[in-house]
Structures are given as structure tokens and as C-alpha cells.
Motif scaffolding. Structure first.
Motif, PDB file in Angstrom:
ATOM      1  N   GLN A 148       0.828  -1.217   0.000  1.00  0.00           N
ATOM      2  CA  GLN A 148       0.000   0.000   0.000  1.00  0.00           C
ATOM      3  C   GLN A 148       0.863   1.268   0.000  1.00  0.00           C
ATOM      4  OE1 GLN A 148      -3.330   0.440   2.605  1.00  0.00           O
ATOM      5  NE2 GLN A 148      -3.868  -1.721   2.580  1.00  0.00           N
TER       6      GLN A 148
ATOM      7  N   SER B 278      -2.110 -12.158   7.323  1.00  0.00           N
ATOM      8  CA  SER B 278      -1.475 -10.847   7.485  1.00  0.00           C
ATOM      9  C   SER B 278      -0.860 -10.359   6.180  1.00  0.00           C
ATOM     10  CB  SER B 278      -0.387 -10.957   8.553  1.00  0.00           C
ATOM     11  OG  SER B 278       0.236  -9.711   8.731  1.00  0.00           O
TER      12      SER B 278
ATOM     13  N   PHE C 109      -8.827  -7.167   0.021  1.00  0.00           N
ATOM     14  CA  PHE C 109      -9.427  -7.945   1.104  1.00  0.00           C
ATOM     15  C   PHE C 109     -10.912  -8.158   0.820  1.00  0.00           C
ATOM     16  CE2 PHE C 109     -11.686  -8.112   5.170  1.00  0.00           C
ATOM     17  CZ  PHE C 109     -11.147  -9.281   5.645  1.00  0.00           C
TER      18      PHE C 109
ATOM     19  N   SER D 212      -7.559  -1.735  12.929  1.00  0.00           N
ATOM     20  CA  SER D 212      -7.667  -3.098  12.363  1.00  0.00           C
ATOM     21  C   SER D 212      -6.312  -3.804  12.285  1.00  0.00           C
ATOM     22  CB  SER D 212      -8.374  -3.090  11.004  1.00  0.00           C
ATOM     23  OG  SER D 212      -7.684  -2.320  10.059  1.00  0.00           O
ATOM     24  N   GLY D 213      -5.516  -3.634  13.319  1.00  0.00           N
ATOM     25  CA  GLY D 213      -4.232  -4.342  13.392  1.00  0.00           C
ATOM     26  C   GLY D 213      -3.079  -3.570  12.804  1.00  0.00           C
ATOM     27  N   TYR D 214      -3.334  -2.417  12.221  1.00  0.00           N
ATOM     28  CA  TYR D 214      -2.248  -1.579  11.706  1.00  0.00           C
ATOM     29  C   TYR D 214      -1.833  -0.579  12.770  1.00  0.00           C
ATOM     30  CZ  TYR D 214      -3.490  -2.933   6.884  1.00  0.00           C
ATOM     31  OH  TYR D 214      -3.733  -3.608   5.728  1.00  0.00           O
TER      32      TYR D 214
ATOM     33  N   ARG E 294     -13.524  -2.389  12.938  1.00  0.00           N
ATOM     34  CA  ARG E 294     -12.061  -2.299  12.898  1.00  0.00           C
ATOM     35  C   ARG E 294     -11.447  -2.073  14.272  1.00  0.00           C
ATOM     36  NH1 ARG E 294     -10.459  -1.554   7.450  1.00  0.00           N
ATOM     37  NH2 ARG E 294     -12.317  -1.618   6.171  1.00  0.00           N
TER      38      ARG E 294
ATOM     39  N   LYS F 267      -4.949   9.014   0.983  1.00  0.00           N
ATOM     40  CA  LYS F 267      -4.727   7.726   0.297  1.00  0.00           C
ATOM     41  C   LYS F 267      -3.711   7.857  -0.833  1.00  0.00           C
ATOM     42  CE  LYS F 267      -9.090   5.152   0.789  1.00  0.00           C
ATOM     43  NZ  LYS F 267     -10.194   4.557   0.042  1.00  0.00           N
TER      44      LYS F 267
ATOM     45  N   PRO G 222      -2.662   3.825   1.981  1.00  0.00           N
ATOM     46  CA  PRO G 222      -4.085   4.131   2.220  1.00  0.00           C
ATOM     47  C   PRO G 222      -4.664   3.612   3.522  1.00  0.00           C
ATOM     48  CG  PRO G 222      -3.780   3.245   0.005  1.00  0.00           C
ATOM     49  CD  PRO G 222      -2.461   3.136   0.687  1.00  0.00           C
TER      50      PRO G 222
ATOM     51  N   TYR H 163      -5.595   6.270   6.075  1.00  0.00           N
ATOM     52  CA  TYR H 163      -6.463   7.431   5.819  1.00  0.00           C
ATOM     53  C   TYR H 163      -7.507   7.618   6.922  1.00  0.00           C
ATOM     54  CZ  TYR H 163     -10.829   5.203   4.104  1.00  0.00           C
ATOM     55  OH  TYR H 163     -12.024   4.530   4.018  1.00  0.00           O
TER      56      TYR H 163
ATOM     57  N   ARG I  21     -10.768   7.595   8.471  1.00  0.00           N
ATOM     58  CA  ARG I  21     -12.112   7.139   8.118  1.00  0.00           C
ATOM     59  C   ARG I  21     -13.165   8.060   8.734  1.00  0.00           C
ATOM     60  NH1 ARG I  21     -12.241   1.947   5.724  1.00  0.00           N
ATOM     61  NH2 ARG I  21     -10.135   1.093   5.617  1.00  0.00           N
TER      62      ARG I  21
HETATM   63  O1  BCO Z   1     -11.963   0.842   3.190  1.00  0.00           O
HETATM   64  P1  BCO Z   1     -11.646   1.577   1.934  1.00  0.00           P
HETATM   65  O2  BCO Z   1     -12.101   0.833   0.727  1.00  0.00           O
HETATM   66  O3  BCO Z   1     -12.084   2.997   1.954  1.00  0.00           O
HETATM   67  O4  BCO Z   1     -10.041   1.675   1.808  1.00  0.00           O
HETATM   68  C1  BCO Z   1      -9.154   0.584   2.028  1.00  0.00           C
HETATM   69  C2  BCO Z   1      -8.711  -0.052   0.717  1.00  0.00           C
HETATM   70  O5  BCO Z   1      -9.744  -0.246  -0.185  1.00  0.00           O
HETATM   71  C3  BCO Z   1      -7.760   0.998   0.210  1.00  0.00           C
HETATM   72  N1  BCO Z   1      -6.619   0.498  -0.558  1.00  0.00           N
HETATM   73  C4  BCO Z   1      -5.943  -0.625  -0.353  1.00  0.00           C
HETATM   74  N2  BCO Z   1      -4.935  -0.708  -1.233  1.00  0.00           N
HETATM   75  C5  BCO Z   1      -4.992   0.404  -1.981  1.00  0.00           C
HETATM   76  C6  BCO Z   1      -6.076   1.181  -1.546  1.00  0.00           C
HETATM   77  N3  BCO Z   1      -6.388   2.352  -2.086  1.00  0.00           N
HETATM   78  C7  BCO Z   1      -5.610   2.789  -3.072  1.00  0.00           C
HETATM   79  N4  BCO Z   1      -4.544   2.116  -3.537  1.00  0.00           N
HETATM   80  C8  BCO Z   1      -4.205   0.922  -3.019  1.00  0.00           C
HETATM   81  N5  BCO Z   1      -3.160   0.254  -3.466  1.00  0.00           N
HETATM   82  O6  BCO Z   1      -7.211   1.641   1.345  1.00  0.00           O
HETATM   83  C9  BCO Z   1      -7.872   1.223   2.518  1.00  0.00           C
HETATM   84  C10 BCO Z   1      -6.970   0.253   3.223  1.00  0.00           C
HETATM   85  O7  BCO Z   1      -7.408  -0.038   4.502  1.00  0.00           O
HETATM   86  P2  BCO Z   1      -7.329  -1.490   5.126  1.00  0.00           P
HETATM   87  O8  BCO Z   1      -6.201  -2.266   4.559  1.00  0.00           O
HETATM   88  O9  BCO Z   1      -7.340  -1.360   6.597  1.00  0.00           O
HETATM   89  O10 BCO Z   1      -8.740  -2.051   4.719  1.00  0.00           O
HETATM   90  P3  BCO Z   1      -9.288  -3.392   4.154  1.00  0.00           P
HETATM   91  O11 BCO Z   1      -8.839  -3.567   2.757  1.00  0.00           O
HETATM   92  O12 BCO Z   1     -10.751  -3.344   4.410  1.00  0.00           O
HETATM   93  O13 BCO Z   1      -8.627  -4.556   5.025  1.00  0.00           O
HETATM   94  C11 BCO Z   1      -9.138  -4.956   6.264  1.00  0.00           C
HETATM   95  C12 BCO Z   1      -8.103  -5.840   6.949  1.00  0.00           C
HETATM   96  C13 BCO Z   1      -8.641  -6.247   8.306  1.00  0.00           C
HETATM   97  C14 BCO Z   1      -7.843  -7.084   6.103  1.00  0.00           C
HETATM   98  C15 BCO Z   1      -6.781  -5.059   7.093  1.00  0.00           C
HETATM   99  O14 BCO Z   1      -7.023  -3.902   7.825  1.00  0.00           O
HETATM  100  C16 BCO Z   1      -5.683  -5.893   7.705  1.00  0.00           C
HETATM  101  O15 BCO Z   1      -5.056  -6.694   7.037  1.00  0.00           O
HETATM  102  N6  BCO Z   1      -5.437  -5.760   9.028  1.00  0.00           N
HETATM  103  C17 BCO Z   1      -4.484  -6.563   9.729  1.00  0.00           C
HETATM  104  C18 BCO Z   1      -3.139  -5.929   9.774  1.00  0.00           C
HETATM  105  C19 BCO Z   1      -2.126  -6.887  10.398  1.00  0.00           C
HETATM  106  O16 BCO Z   1      -1.854  -7.938   9.884  1.00  0.00           O
HETATM  107  N7  BCO Z   1      -1.584  -6.516  11.554  1.00  0.00           N
HETATM  108  C20 BCO Z   1      -0.607  -7.268  12.218  1.00  0.00           C
HETATM  109  C21 BCO Z   1       0.604  -6.414  12.403  1.00  0.00           C
HETATM  110  S1  BCO Z   1       1.941  -7.292  13.129  1.00  0.00           S
HETATM  111  C22 BCO Z   1       1.574  -7.308  14.780  1.00  0.00           C
HETATM  112  O17 BCO Z   1       0.650  -6.737  15.242  1.00  0.00           O
HETATM  113  C23 BCO Z   1       2.447  -8.096  15.670  1.00  0.00           C
HETATM  114  C24 BCO Z   1       1.746  -9.361  16.105  1.00  0.00           C
HETATM  115  C25 BCO Z   1       2.736 -10.378  16.471  1.00  0.00           C
END
Ligand code: BCO
Length: 569
Positions: free
Chosen positions: A136, A259, A289, A467-469, A499, A530, A535, A538, A540
Motif C-alpha cells: 500500500q 497478514s 481484502f 484493524s491491526g495496523y 475495525r 490515500k 491508504p 487514511y 475514516r
Molecule cells: O476501506 P476503503 O475501501 O475505503 O479503503 C481501504 C482499501 O480499499 C484501500 N486500498 C488498499 N490498497 C490500496 C487502496 N487504495 C488505493 N490504492 C491501493 N493500493 O485503502 C484502505 C486500506 O485499509 P485497510 O487495509 O485497513 O482495509 P481493508 O482492505 O478493508 O482490510 C481490512 C483488513 C482487516 C484485512 C486489514 O485492515 C488488515 O489486514 N489488518 C491486519 C493488519 C495486520 O496484519 N496486523 C498485524 C501487524 S503485526 C503485529 O501486530 C504483531 C503481532 C505479532
């Protein structure tokens, strides 16, 4: 004596001898003692190649090491044998073709494509320090990472190559650009074809356990993300018996960790944890996603374990699917943000499977968890996973009694445990700031109960966990400041039912924009953020205000705004 027996039987150093001899003698998956610190360790030669050997000897089942699928029906299945072959070739690409050397930094910005696994393993074979980043990212994010790390190389796709090219002239250290694509691009080396032509003969480096292996960028309240540098000990920690208890993976398991490839959780859950156990890593390309695709995938493939952030499980539950009784799924684990007891209960009711919580950071890997089979206390993130000694501490590093709010601290003195990051690279000030008495201060607030279970409360600082970010408010405020409508802004965390938390921006408009339509302006500013930074950051939620609360010295009181959001004022 044991030392010598092991050496004569296995020909490896003591800790590995124990690992190998026990495995070879049929004691099940590799084992290690929680407190072992072998002088040398290398995940490629000691683990990947070990399972390759097991395959050759017919001592491992037919499951692939990596099973990759996409929405177009393509599949890649690589055995450990193929992984060894391909990653040795990739190692030669880095050292022979690109001239990269042990200790060099390499930016790795790939979506979920099989080459992500090849690059990481090739880096481990060669001692090149890999730095995963989310796809991203925009040009400015990439520029910052390349400059601050003095990266000598980058691997990415054709989507991000133009962004890299737009800043490459400002990155004098950057010598090698590798493209993962079916097309070629001027100035870029073609990773896929180079792998085909390179030799599969490569001698893995003999890395010391405490030599650097990876850098993860992690956001703080102020400034740009810091570089949490990890040694090979991060990979070694996956072997420790206490860590193995978290998922209790077997060679027959198929683990899907959702992830994003930019985070430590992906390196742990999609590579180190499953391959330590000789399990299959399952990957869906999932460029966008989509919870529907996740549900379909869990029905279609023989996935036995799933690891994802709580938001992913929440979004699956929101699907109103007729059934969430997945045929092969046995175990689910979640981490990266807080999880409510009701959500855990809802998941159990809908799927018939318990949802176990884990907790960790880029700096520490997974440090706490409810181990598989351990009593779940809904809402708790479980107990400390040895060898980490985790305590709730005050701001001076004193240990607080049970049920008292404080900071989550991991003991790093007199001995820094294997798995805790080495330092914030090039930033001794920030490294010193997180040392608190004998502890690493995580900056997360929690309590511990009399049974040793931890209960997460929130951040001690202004960092947002959406949401984990992990998002630094300054990163969003800087992006907003580039828009002519923004006179000043304050970015804080705000509660969200799906989230957990989202980014909220309080914005003071410049006089020229005061009469503009607010809904329109909100959309424009969101789109602006974004477009200039990753993104996921951003806002919300946006609220326009006439002024921001400030201290008498003019510092914005983010905590006041945050407390209002959470109804604490
Ligand atoms: O919700 P919107 O549609 O308004 O915007 C979203 C995406 O559509 C948009 N986007 C993504 N790629 C883009 C883009 N826009 C333009 N160009 C691009 N290339 O931007 C917004 C991205 O937000 P998002 O990623 O939070 O939303 P999304 O897609 O709904 O994903 C939801 C989740 C839950 C899948 C995502 O937030 C996620 O993967 N969260 C988990 C993060 C994670 O893995 N954390 C762990 C970190 S490591 C840690 O904590 C240590 C543990 C040992």
C-alpha cells in the motif's frame, strides 16, 4: 559427553544436534529448550533444508511446503525440496548477479506472491537483511524507507516500480532493482528469469544467532516509522517448546495466515512458525481484502489452522453466510489488535471453533498468548510465552501487583531474551527510550491477573491501532498538511465496531476553504491521504473544528480528543 555423542551422530552444533537427533529419532517435530542460545543458527540451512532432507528420506508426508492460490484458479505447490532449490538460486541472484553482500539491506515490497517466500529465504541464506513493507506504500513512504535504511536493493512488482523510479535518484545507496513480473522494465532486473538461469548450488552462510536478519518498520507517536532490527534469534524463537505450544502445528497441518506481507505477523505466521513444524503454508493472493473469498477458501481447501487480525474474523462474521462450519478448520488464532469477549463467543457459536488470542509487536514477535488447549479467558490475550518474562511495570520499571494498570514490560536485563529486537537501527535515542529499568517498555497498557493472564487496555501514547495496523498520528497529520484546505490537524484513535479503532482527523480549515461543502471536502481529504501515503492510514472519520485543544506551550492535546472519542470525558 552428550555434546560429543550428538556431534558424532549429527555433525552439527549442540543445539541443532538436539533438534536434529530428536527429530530423526522420531520424537516428532523439532524441539529445543526455551533458554537455548546456540552460537550459530540459520533458518534456511537448519530448517528449510532439514525438511528437504526429510522429504528425500521419505520421512515427511506429501503436503507441499507452500501452497499458493489466486482467484483465477492458478495454483503453485512447492515442496521443501523445490523451496531449497529455488531459494539457493535466488541466493545466487542476489550475491552473484546483483553483488549484494551479507549485512546489506534489501527492501521487499511484494504482495502475496510465491516470490516473497523465495526472497526472504534467499536473504537468510546470504545474510542480506530483508525489510518487508506493505504494497500500500506510496513513493514518499518508499523514499523514506530506502533513504533511512540505506538499502542497496529493492524487490517489487510493476505496480510499484514507477513509484520507486520516481524517487530512486534520491537514494544513492540503491544499486539493485529487481522486478517480479511477467514483463520487463528498463533499469530493472527480471527476478523470475534470473532464478531460472542461476545455479541451484549455493553454500549458506554460517550466521551467528545474534547476527541481523530482518528490519520491520514500526510507527510511533512522533516522526517517521522506526526500524526494529531483528537477529536470526527471531526465527530461532519459533523452535522453543513454549512457542510451539501456541499453535501446536504438525507436518500434516495447513496454516493460512492472512497478514499483509509487510508485517512481522506475516513473517511469523506465513513462514517461520509453519516451516519450523514442517507444515504447509497456505496463501491466497487476495489483492483486495474480501471476506467472501476468505469464507469460500476455507470451504474449498483443506486448511486446518487460520491466523489473522481480529478485524478479519469480525468481517467474516458480518457476512451472514448460511454456514461457517468449515470442513477441515481445527484451530484459529488472532492477534494484532484487541478482541472483545463477545466476538470470541460469536466465533465459537458460528464456527464451532475457539478463537485463541495472541499478542505481540514488531519489536518482540508473539510474546503472549492463550496456547492451544489452554483455558481461554474471554477478552484476555493469554499468558507470557517463555523465555519472555513479562510483567506489568510502572514508568520506572517497577513491577506492579496483579490487577493494577501499567505498561507491558518484557525483561531484557540481565539477559535480553532471544526474539526481542536488537535495536531501532540508527536510532540509539529511541532505543534507549523504550528501556525502562530491567524491561523493554512496549508502550501498551494492560493488567495481569493472579493466574498470569494479561488483559489489554490500550496504548500509553498516541499511536493508533486500526484493524491491526499501527499508525503514527504524525504520519497522517503530515499527509493532511500537504492539502491546501488544512490549516492544522490532530489525528487520534476513535472506536469502531468492525475495525476496533479507526483513524479520526480533527481539522482546522484554511480561510479559503471555510465555505466549502463539508462532505465533499471530507472525501477529498480522505482521497488525498490515500494518494500520498499508504491508504490504510487514511482518516475514516473527519471532524472540522474551529480550533484544537492545546497546552500553554502550544502542543496539541491529542489525549483530550482521544478521551472524548472513547467517552472518557
Ligand atoms: O476501506 P476503503 O475501501 O475505503 O479503503 C481501504 C482499501 O480499499 C484501500 N486500498 C488498499 N490498497 C490500496 C487502496 N487504495 C488505493 N490504492 C491501493 N493500493 O485503502 C484502505 C486500506 O485499509 P485497510 O487495509 O485497513 O482495509 P481493508 O482492505 O478493508 O482490510 C481490512 C483488513 C482487516 C484485512 C486489514 O485492515 C488488515 O489486514 N489488518 C491486519 C493488519 C495486520 O496484519 N496486523 C498485524 C501487524 S503485526 C503485529 O501486530 C504483531 C503481532 C505479532
Amino acid at each position: 559427553v552428550l555434546w560429543d555423542i550428538h556431534r558424532s551422530r549429527c555433525g552439527f552444533h549442540p543445539a541443532l544436534q538436539r533438534l536434529r537427533c530428536q527429530s530423526l529419532s522420531g520424537a516428532g517435530a523439532p524441539r529445543w529448550n526455551d533458554c537455548d542460545t546456540p552460537e550459530e543458527f540459520n533458518f534456511a540451512s537448519d530448517v528449510l533444508d532439514y525438511w528437504t532432507q526429510m522429504e528425500k528420506e521419505g520421512k515427511r508426508g506429501p503436503n507441499p511446503a507452500l501452497w499458493w492460490v489466486n482467484n483465477q484458479g492458478d495454483e503453485v505447490k512447492w515442496s521443501f525440496r523445490e523451496m531449497t532449490d529455488l531459494t539457493r538460486r535466488a541466493a545466487n541472484v542476489f550475491t552473484q548477479t546483483c553483488g549484494l553482500q551479507e549485512g546489506d539491506h534489501l527492501a521487499l515490497i511484494l504482495p502475496r506472491v510465491p516470490e516473497w517466500w523465495l526472497v526472504i529465504m534467499a536473504c537468510i541464506r546470504t545474510g542480506i537483511v530483508f525489510m518487508p513493507g506493505t504494497t500500500q506504500m506510496k513513493a514518499k513512504d518508499i523514499l523514506y524507507r530506502l533513504q533511512v535504511s540505506k538499502a542497496k536493493g529493492i524487490v517489487t512488482t510493476d505496480t510499484l516500480a514507477p513509484e520507486v523510479d520516481s524517487v530512486a535518484s534520491e537514494c544513492p545507496a540503491l544499486k539493485t532493482k529487481l522486478l517480479v513480473s511477467d514483463h520487463s522494465r528498463k533499469g530493472w532486473l527480471d527476478f523470475r528469469s534470473l532464478i531460472q538461469s542461476e545455479s541451484p548450488v549455493h553454500t549458506c552462510i554460517k550466521s551467528k544467532t545474534l547476527d541481523p536478519m530482518a528490519i520491520f518498520f514500526t510507527s510511533g507517536t512522533t516522526g517517521f516509522p522506526k526500524m526494529a532490527k531483528h537477529s536470526h534469534g527471531l526465527a530461532l524463537r519459533s523452535f522453543f517448546p513454549s512457542c510451539r505450544k501456541l499453535l501446536q502445528l504438525k507436518t500434516s497441518d495447513v496454516l493460512w495466515c492472512l497478514s499483509d506481507t509487510g508485517w512481522v505477523l506475516a513473517v511469523l505466521g506465513s513462514l517461520l512458525e509453519p516451516w519450523t513444524a514442517g507444515s504447509t503454508v497456505f496463501v491466497h493472493h487476495l489483492p483486495q481484502f474480501d471476506p467472501k473469498v476468505i469464507v469460500q477458501t476455507l470451504f474449498k481447501y483443506p486448511i486446518t489452522q487460520c491466523f489473522a487480525a481480529p478485524s478479519v474474523f469480525r468481517m467474516i462474521l458480518q457476512q451472514n453466510s448460511t454456514s461457517l462450519r468449515f470442513p477441515t478448520l481445527e484451530h484459529c488464532c488472532t492477534g494484532g489488535e484487541a478482541l472483545l469477549p463477545e466476538e470470541q463467543e460469536l466465533w465459537r457459536r458460528q464456527t464451532g471453533i475457539l478463537l485463541y488470542q495472541a499478542y505481540g509487536q514488531s519489536e518482540t514477535g508473539i510474546s503472549c498468548g492463550t496456547l492451544r488447549g489452554m483455558k481461554i479467558k474471554p477478552g484476555s490475550m493469554g499468558k507470557a510465552i517463555p523465555p519472555y518474562d513479562i510483567q506489568i511495570i510502572d514508568d520506572k520499571g517497577n513491577i506492579l501487583p496483579p490487577n493494577t494498570e501499567g505498561n507491558i514490560g518484557i525483561r531484557i536485563k540481565p539477559t535480553r531474551p532471544i526474539g526481542v529486537f536488537m535495536r531501532y537501527e540508527s536510532n540509539p535515542v529511541k532505543t534507549a527510550e523504550v528501556e525502562c529499568g530491567d524491561f523493554y517498555n512496549s508502550g501498551d497498557r494492560a493488567t495481569i491477573d493472579a493466574e498470569g493472564y494479561f488483559w489489554f487496555l490500550g496504548r500509553a501514547d498516541d499511536v493508533i491501532n486500526a484493524s491491526g495496523y499501527r499508525i503514527g498520528p504524525a504520519e497522517v497529520e503530515n499527509a493532511l498538511a500537504e492539502h491546501p484546505a488544512v490549516a492544522e490537524s490532530a489525528v487520534v484513535s476513535s472506536p469502531d465496531p468492525i475495525r476496533g479503532e479507526v483513524v479520526k482527523a480533527f481539522i482546522v480549515l484554511t480561510p479559503k476553504f471555510l465555505s466549502h461543502d463539508r462532505d465533499q471536502l471530507t472525501k477529498e481529504l480522505q482521497q488525498h491521504v490515500k494518494s500520498v501515503t499508504a491508504p490504510y492510514k487514511y482518516p475514516r472519520k473527519v471532524e472540522f473544528v474551529s480550533e484544537l485543544p492545546k497546552t500553554i506551550t502550544g502542543k496539541i492535546k491529542r489525549s483530550e480528543l482521544r478521551k472524548k472519542e472513547f467517552g472518557q470525558m
